[in-house]
Write a protein that holds these residues in place. Structure first.
Motif, short mmCIF file in Angstrom:
data_model
loop_
_atom_site.label_atom_id
_atom_site.label_comp_id
_atom_site.label_asym_id
_atom_site.label_seq_id
_atom_site.Cartn_x
_atom_site.Cartn_y
_atom_site.Cartn_z
N CYS A 270 0.95 -1.48 0.08
CA CYS A 270 -0.17 0.49 0.15
C CYS A 270 1.07 1.07 -0.15
N LYS A 271 1.63 1.42 1.20
CA LYS A 271 2.80 2.54 0.67
C LYS A 271 3.79 2.71 -0.77
N GLU A 272 3.90 1.44 -1.00
CA GLU A 272 4.92 1.64 -2.18
C GLU A 272 3.36 2.37 -3.64
N LEU A 273 2.53 1.54 -3.62
CA LEU A 273 1.54 1.63 -5.02
C LEU A 273 1.19 3.31 -4.56
N TYR A 274 0.71 3.79 -2.92
CA TYR A 274 0.36 5.95 -3.20
C TYR A 274 1.61 6.31 -3.40
N LYS A 275 2.43 6.15 -2.59
CA LYS A 275 3.21 6.68 -3.05
C LYS A 275 3.84 7.08 -4.60
N ARG A 276 3.77 6.03 -5.75
CA ARG A 276 3.71 6.39 -6.20
C ARG A 276 2.66 6.97 -7.62
N LEU A 277 1.45 7.18 -7.16
CA LEU A 277 0.02 7.36 -7.14
C LEU A 277 0.20 8.67 -7.28
N GLU A 278 0.70 9.16 -5.69
CA GLU A 278 0.39 10.58 -5.57
C GLU A 278 0.87 11.53 -5.60
N ALA A 279 1.45 12.52 -6.99
CA ALA A 279 1.37 13.34 -8.22
C ALA A 279 0.87 13.32 -8.80
N LEU A 280 0.48 11.73 -9.38
CA LEU A 280 -0.17 12.42 -10.92
C LEU A 280 -1.94 12.68 -10.37
N SER A 281 -2.45 11.87 -8.96
CA SER A 281 -3.53 12.23 -8.47
C SER A 281 -3.96 13.60 -8.15
N GLY A 282 -2.87 13.52 -7.48
CA GLY A 282 -3.24 15.17 -6.65
C GLY A 282 -3.18 16.58 -8.20
N ARG A 283 -2.20 16.62 -8.98
CA ARG A 283 -2.33 17.51 -10.16
C ARG A 283 -4.04 17.38 -10.59
N HIS A 284 -4.73 15.63 -10.79
CA HIS A 284 -5.83 15.80 -10.71
C HIS A 284 -7.16 16.16 -9.90
N LEU A 285 -6.67 16.29 -8.42
CA LEU A 285 -7.59 17.50 -7.26
C LEU A 285 -6.94 18.29 -7.86
N ASP A 286 -5.86 19.08 -7.89
CA ASP A 286 -6.29 20.05 -8.36
C ASP A 286 -7.08 20.94 -9.52
N GLN A 287 -7.45 19.79 -10.03
CA GLN A 287 -7.91 20.65 -11.45
C GLN A 287 -9.61 20.49 -10.88
N LEU A 288 -9.86 19.94 -9.82
CA LEU A 288 -11.68 19.27 -10.01
C LEU A 288 -11.70 19.33 -8.41
N LEU A 289 -10.78 19.90 -7.42
CA LEU A 289 -11.60 19.94 -6.53
C LEU A 289 -12.32 21.60 -5.81
N CYS A 290 -13.77 21.48 -6.11
CA CYS A 290 -13.40 23.38 -5.19
C CYS A 290 -14.03 23.27 -4.25
N LEU A 291 -14.06 24.30 -4.06
CA LEU A 291 -14.86 24.73 -3.14
C LEU A 291 -16.62 25.14 -3.92
N ALA A 292 -17.40 25.60 -2.71
CA ALA A 292 -18.76 26.29 -3.56
C ALA A 292 -17.80 27.94 -4.19
N ASP A 293 -17.22 28.58 -3.77
CA ASP A 293 -17.44 29.71 -4.14
C ASP A 293 -16.08 29.63 -5.85
N GLY A 294 -15.80 29.40 -6.75
CA GLY A 294 -14.99 28.59 -7.39
C GLY A 294 -13.40 28.07 -6.33
N ARG A 295 -13.13 28.86 -5.84
CA ARG A 295 -11.57 29.14 -5.29
C ARG A 295 -11.00 27.36 -5.12
N VAL A 296 -9.72 26.86 -5.52
CA VAL A 296 -9.50 25.48 -5.24
C VAL A 296 -8.60 25.67 -3.76
N PRO A 297 -8.42 24.53 -3.15
CA PRO A 297 -7.61 24.75 -1.07
C PRO A 297 -6.39 24.10 -2.08
#
Length: 315
Positions: A270-297
């Motif tokens: 789990c540790k190794e697989l998570y580390k390998r996915l972390e950066a790529l999945s984080g970029r997806h969150l940068d694109q889609l995770l937002c607040l009601a006022d439109g800000r990206v936390p």
């Protein structure tokens, strides 16, 4: 996409019944808590729709989490953010300690006991038993619960937080000193009586069988052809499956575990697989995770690093 990743995602999508609330809890703990612990509902829906969770199911599950006081709403114009309550945040932070910690607890060779010495009605007794089970306690009969390293005051505080304060007066927390003779039962005997580690071992082995082929492909292909979305979805399923195992795991010190315990293999995987996915999945969150006022936390960089020590990638 990796064939192994495609297989895991499709397997999840084809489930006849999905516990969406449990999956949303995983998403909040893994993806949303490090970014302020709040999200616009529309953003959450967009994150989970690729797993074929429809909007109605997500809304219903989120409303239930509000009713259970995991979340609360903050209205901003015509939209609303869903925000972790203080008690919800504490639960997530405690879960994170178990999921992303690196080492098994050390043992001082003293057992922690909670004895039921007062009268409890059957319903309350069962609620106490379940609450202690989720904190890792094993049972020795109906009136004795045991754990090798729990902090007893924190255990009682958790029972109170979970609405079981009326039971505290019937419970006696104790430390057990080791006064055994050569002929008396061993710690291994106690472990066998208090916990069913056989079924847990089978579950850990199944986890390894599911995710090892994915890790093998990523080791070979170095994320080639894996999209940001697929990396995020796999990361969520990985942590979701691992979290459900830990809910059943008493986290015994290594000295009390059977030889070749598959839980350790599952943790390293789990540790190794998570580390390998972390950066790529984080970029997806940068694109889609937002607040009601439109800000990206942004992610809170002051939080402890996940899976921080003895990372197999650095070996």
């Amino acid at each position: 996409m990796s064939n192994a990743i495609q297989s895991r995602l499709n397997e999840f999508r084809q489930q006849r019944r999905v516990q969406a609330g449990s999956l949303i809890i995983t998403v909040f703990g893994d993806a949303i808590l490090p970014r302020g612990g709040r999200i616009w509902l529309g953003s959450l829906i967009r994150l989970l729709e690729p797993l074929e969770l429809n909007e109605r199911l997500i809304r219903t599950s989120v409303f239930r989490l509000v009713k259970e006081e995991w979340l609360r709403t903050e209205t901003i114009g015509r939209r609303a953010d869903y925000v972790l309550t203080p008690s919800g945040r504490r639960r997530f932070e405690e879960a994170s300690r178990h999921i992303y910690a690196s080492d098994a607890p050390l043992w001082d060779r003293r057992w922690r006991l909670i004895l039921v010495v007062g009268d409890l009605d059957p319903k309350l007794r069962e609620q106490v038993r379940r609450a202690l089970f989720w904190q890792g306690f094993g049972a020795l009969g109906a009136d004795c619960f045991v754990h090798p390293s729990a902090e007893l005051s924190s255990v009682l505080d958790t029972l109170i937080t979970e609405g079981l304060s009326s039971a505290i007066g019937a419970l006696m927390p104790l430390f057990a000193a080791d006064a055994r003779s050569a002929q008396s039962a061993s710690d291994a005997d106690l472990v066998r009586r208090a916990w069913d580690l056989g079924h847990l071992a089978e579950a850990y082995s199944a986890f390894v069988a599911t995710y090892q082929p994915i890790l093998d492909e990523l080791r070979r292909d170095h994320l080639a052809g894996v999209s940001e979305q697929d990396a995020f979805l796999l990361r969520i399923l990985l942590i979701h499956d691992y979290r459900r195992l830990l809910l059943r795991d008493p986290e015994l010190p290594e000295v009390l575990l059977p030889a070749n315990w598959p839980g350790q293999q599952a943790r390293l995987l789990c540790k190794e697989l998570y580390k390998r996915l972390e950066a790529l999945s984080g970029r997806h969150l940068d694109q889609l995770l937002c607040l009601a006022d439109g800000r990206v936390p942004e992610e809170d960089r002051t939080l402890p690093e996940r899976f921080p020590q003895n990372d197999p990638l650095s070996a």
